[in-house]
Motif scaffolding. Structure first.
Motif, PDB file in Angstrom:
ATOM      1  N   ALA A 166      38.310  37.957  38.155  1.00 22.29           N
ATOM      2  CA  ALA A 166      37.100  37.138  38.139  1.00 22.29           C
ATOM      3  C   ALA A 166      37.401  35.645  37.972  1.00 22.29           C
ATOM      4  O   ALA A 166      36.513  34.811  38.165  1.00 22.29           O
ATOM      5  N   ALA A 167      38.627  35.303  37.635  1.00 22.24           N
ATOM      6  CA  ALA A 167      38.982  33.909  37.346  1.00 22.24           C
ATOM      7  C   ALA A 167      38.624  32.933  38.463  1.00 22.24           C
ATOM      8  O   ALA A 167      38.045  31.879  38.187  1.00 22.24           O
ATOM      9  N   PRO A 168      38.937  33.214  39.722  1.00 26.38           N
ATOM     10  CA  PRO A 168      38.611  32.230  40.772  1.00 26.38           C
ATOM     11  C   PRO A 168      37.119  31.944  40.893  1.00 26.38           C
ATOM     12  O   PRO A 168      36.730  30.851  41.289  1.00 26.38           O
ATOM     13  N   ARG A 169      36.287  32.921  40.558  1.00 28.76           N
ATOM     14  CA  ARG A 169      34.842  32.711  40.646  1.00 28.76           C
ATOM     15  C   ARG A 169      34.280  32.043  39.395  1.00 28.76           C
ATOM     16  O   ARG A 169      33.242  31.402  39.451  1.00 28.76           O
ATOM     17  N   LEU A 170      34.957  32.203  38.261  1.00 24.71           N
ATOM     18  CA  LEU A 170      34.417  31.695  36.993  1.00 24.71           C
ATOM     19  C   LEU A 170      34.960  30.329  36.577  1.00 24.71           C
ATOM     20  O   LEU A 170      34.315  29.604  35.831  1.00 24.71           O
ATOM     21  N   VAL A 171      36.162  30.004  37.018  1.00 20.60           N
ATOM     22  CA  VAL A 171      36.792  28.738  36.609  1.00 20.60           C
ATOM     23  C   VAL A 171      36.847  27.800  37.813  1.00 20.60           C
ATOM     24  O   VAL A 171      37.575  28.059  38.774  1.00 20.60           O
ATOM     25  N   PRO A 172      36.060  26.698  37.761  1.00 23.72           N
ATOM     26  CA  PRO A 172      36.092  25.755  38.884  1.00 23.72           C
ATOM     27  C   PRO A 172      37.454  25.059  38.973  1.00 23.72           C
ATOM     28  O   PRO A 172      38.052  24.715  37.964  1.00 23.72           O
TER      29      PRO A 172
END
Length: 157
Positions: free
Chosen positions: A119-125
């Motif tokens: 989920a990191a790419p979607r949650l961290v700009p």
């Protein structure tokens, strides 16, 4: 070629074992106090915060700090879940059930870690994978620091 020990060597090895008396066991427990799992989780959270701040300050980019912080979070949250689950099962009298519970919570920890990383790419700009990895690795290594600095442990034991 395998080197098979003789029966005399096996007996010598077995005779070296000496069970502790109740007093010796009590003394050993006094010298080796258990480390609170919650102290380790809190220590990991603090180290993760420090790594996130260091990443932000060293790169001058807030996104690097957020990435490192998210990497630390991907370690701390599953570790907290694992700690809660294992401690709730601590009173289980059946060792097989305790071991199955331990492995079950370990699998849950791994699955949650993988889900957080996915989920990191979607949650961290503006995600920096290098900073995220640094946050994870440094936070994970906190376990070793907790074991090395626990009170009452002599380094020669």
């Amino acid at each position: 070629m395998k080197n098979i020990p003789s029966e005399a060597e096996i007996e010598d090895e077995e005779s070296d074992f000496k069970p502790l008396t109740a007093q010796e066991a009590q003394e050993w427990r006094r010298r080796h106090p258990p480390v609170s799992i919650w102290k380790v989780v809190v220590g990991q959270a603090l180290v993760g915060l420090l790594v996130a701040l260091a990443a932000w300050l060293l790169t001058g980019r807030a996104s690097a700090g957020w990435s490192a912080g998210y990497g630390a979070l991907a370690v701390v949250v599953p570790a907290g879940l694992f700690a809660r689950g294992v401690l709730r099962q601590k009173a289980t009298p059946d060792p097989r059930a305790a071991m199955a519970g331990f492995f079950g919570w370990e699998i849950a920890k791994i699955v949650l870690t993988v889900a957080l990383l996915a989920a990191a790419p979607r949650l961290v700009p503006d995600l920096s994978w290098l900073a995220l990895l640094a946050g994870m690795v440094v936070t994970m290594k906190t376990y070793w620091v907790a074991l090395m600095v626990r009170p009452g442990v002599r380094k020669t034991d």
